[in-house]
Motif scaffolding. Structure first.
Motif, PDB file in Angstrom:
ATOM      1  N   THR A  43       0.827  -1.200   0.000  1.00 17.14           N
ATOM      2  CA  THR A  43       0.000   0.000   0.000  1.00 17.14           C
ATOM      3  C   THR A  43       0.866   1.255   0.000  1.00 17.14           C
ATOM      4  OG1 THR A  43      -1.751  -1.190   1.151  1.00 17.14           O
ATOM      5  CG2 THR A  43      -1.853   1.218   1.213  1.00 17.14           C
ATOM      6  N   ARG A  44       1.897   1.261   0.820  1.00 17.36           N
ATOM      7  CA  ARG A  44       2.805   2.405   0.860  1.00 17.36           C
ATOM      8  C   ARG A  44       3.506   2.595  -0.483  1.00 17.36           C
ATOM      9  NH1 ARG A  44       6.555   1.997   5.777  1.00 17.36           N
ATOM     10  NH2 ARG A  44       6.972   4.164   5.249  1.00 17.36           N
ATOM     11  N   ILE A  45       3.938   1.484  -1.084  1.00 17.83           N
ATOM     12  CA  ILE A  45       4.585   1.554  -2.397  1.00 17.83           C
ATOM     13  C   ILE A  45       3.607   2.089  -3.440  1.00 17.83           C
ATOM     14  CG2 ILE A  45       5.572   0.182  -4.285  1.00 17.83           C
ATOM     15  CD1 ILE A  45       6.742  -1.689  -2.097  1.00 17.83           C
ATOM     16  N   ALA A  46       2.357   1.658  -3.363  1.00 17.87           N
ATOM     17  CA  ALA A  46       1.357   2.090  -4.340  1.00 17.87           C
ATOM     18  C   ALA A  46       1.205   3.605  -4.353  1.00 17.87           C
ATOM     19  CB  ALA A  46       0.010   1.426  -4.042  1.00 17.87           C
ATOM     20  N   PHE A  47       1.215   4.240  -3.178  1.00 23.35           N
ATOM     21  CA  PHE A  47       1.107   5.701  -3.134  1.00 23.35           C
ATOM     22  C   PHE A  47       2.318   6.359  -3.792  1.00 23.35           C
ATOM     23  CE2 PHE A  47      -2.017   4.784   0.192  1.00 23.35           C
ATOM     24  CZ  PHE A  47      -3.019   5.666  -0.170  1.00 23.35           C
ATOM     25  N   GLU A  48       3.499   5.820  -3.577  1.00 22.20           N
ATOM     26  CA  GLU A  48       4.707   6.354  -4.205  1.00 22.20           C
ATOM     27  C   GLU A  48       4.680   6.143  -5.717  1.00 22.20           C
ATOM     28  OE1 GLU A  48       7.072   8.261  -2.982  1.00 22.20           O
ATOM     29  OE2 GLU A  48       6.095   8.241  -1.030  1.00 22.20           O
ATOM     30  N   CYS A  49       4.170   4.998  -6.149  1.00 17.75           N
ATOM     31  CA  CYS A  49       4.052   4.730  -7.591  1.00 17.75           C
ATOM     32  C   CYS A  49       3.154   5.766  -8.254  1.00 17.75           C
ATOM     33  CB  CYS A  49       3.492   3.335  -7.827  1.00 17.75           C
ATOM     34  SG  CYS A  49       4.609   2.003  -7.370  1.00 17.75           S
ATOM     35  N   GLU A  50       2.048   6.058  -7.624  1.00 18.12           N
ATOM     36  CA  GLU A  50       1.147   7.072  -8.166  1.00 18.12           C
ATOM     37  C   GLU A  50       1.840   8.423  -8.241  1.00 18.12           C
ATOM     38  OE1 GLU A  50      -2.188   7.114  -9.434  1.00 18.12           O
ATOM     39  OE2 GLU A  50      -1.535   5.041  -9.649  1.00 18.12           O
ATOM     40  N   ALA A  51       2.575   8.780  -7.201  1.00 16.60           N
ATOM     41  CA  ALA A  51       3.273  10.069  -7.171  1.00 16.60           C
ATOM     42  C   ALA A  51       4.314  10.164  -8.278  1.00 16.60           C
ATOM     43  CB  ALA A  51       3.920  10.284  -5.804  1.00 16.60           C
ATOM     44  N   GLN A  52       4.966   9.030  -8.577  1.00 14.30           N
ATOM     45  CA  GLN A  52       6.003   9.021  -9.607  1.00 14.30           C
ATOM     46  C   GLN A  52       5.441   8.728 -11.003  1.00 14.30           C
ATOM     47  OE1 GLN A  52       9.553   6.722  -8.667  1.00 14.30           O
ATOM     48  NE2 GLN A  52       9.407   7.291  -6.496  1.00 14.30           N
ATOM     49  N   GLY A  53       4.188   8.330 -11.067  1.00 13.09           N
ATOM     50  CA  GLY A  53       3.594   7.996 -12.366  1.00 13.09           C
ATOM     51  C   GLY A  53       4.239   6.780 -12.994  1.00 13.09           C
ATOM     52  N   HIS A  54       4.615   5.822 -12.155  1.00 13.38           N
ATOM     53  CA  HIS A  54       5.295   4.623 -12.639  1.00 13.38           C
ATOM     54  C   HIS A  54       4.851   3.454 -11.783  1.00 13.38           C
ATOM     55  CE1 HIS A  54       8.206   2.502 -14.931  1.00 13.38           C
ATOM     56  NE2 HIS A  54       9.068   2.324 -13.961  1.00 13.38           N
ATOM     57  N   HIS A  55       4.486   2.349 -12.408  1.00 15.86           N
ATOM     58  CA  HIS A  55       3.866   1.257 -11.672  1.00 15.86           C
ATOM     59  C   HIS A  55       4.567  -0.073 -11.940  1.00 15.86           C
ATOM     60  CE1 HIS A  55       0.986   4.490 -12.304  1.00 15.86           C
ATOM     61  NE2 HIS A  55       0.658   4.243 -11.049  1.00 15.86           N
ATOM     62  N   PRO A  56       4.798  -0.849 -10.884  1.00  8.74           N
ATOM     63  CA  PRO A  56       5.497  -2.125 -11.043  1.00  8.74           C
ATOM     64  C   PRO A  56       4.572  -3.243 -11.495  1.00  8.74           C
ATOM     65  CG  PRO A  56       4.947  -1.809  -8.746  1.00  8.74           C
ATOM     66  CD  PRO A  56       4.495  -0.560  -9.483  1.00  8.74           C
ATOM     67  N   ASP A  57       5.184  -4.280 -12.026  1.00 11.26           N
ATOM     68  CA  ASP A  57       4.514  -5.565 -12.149  1.00 11.26           C
ATOM     69  C   ASP A  57       4.869  -6.250 -10.844  1.00 11.26           C
ATOM     70  OD1 ASP A  57       3.669  -5.108 -14.783  1.00 11.26           O
ATOM     71  OD2 ASP A  57       5.561  -5.855 -15.589  1.00 11.26           O
TER      72      ASP A  57
END
Length: 96
Positions: A43-57
């Motif tokens: 969940t914490r990573i997901a918020f950072e992904c949104e902020a960076q506009g980049h999403h992991p598999d």
């Protein structure tokens, strides 16, 4: 954004612990005490992904989280992947 060369990737990997370059992506796996800890970090990573506009598999099975980073529209690993990997490392480090 252009993909990095294999030499650039190998050089930058030296700055990350536990990450590997495999099949045109950066990969790592984290293991936690239980599912709750794994999901909390996701969940914490997901918020950072949104902020960076980049999403992991990524995949999560019980207490294990496997992450794979690649910039799909660039066709390989870019600086964007390393930026997110460092963010993930910082988040994991704060949970320990």
């Amino acid at each position: 954004m252009d993909p990095l060369s294999e030499k650039e990737i190998e050089d930058r990997l030296a700055e990350l612990e536990g990450w590997e370059y495999d099949e045109n992506a950066l990969e790592t796996t984290f293991e936690f005490q239980n599912f709750r800890e794994a999901f909390t970090l996701m969940t914490r990573i997901a918020f950072e992904c949104e902020a960076q506009g980049h999403h992991p598999d990524w995949t999560n099975v019980y207490n294990r989280l496997h992450i794979r980073l690649s910039t799909h529209d660039a066709g390989g690993v870019t600086a964007k992947d390393f930026r997110l990997a460092k963010t993930i490392e910082a988040l994991v480090g704060t949970d320990e």
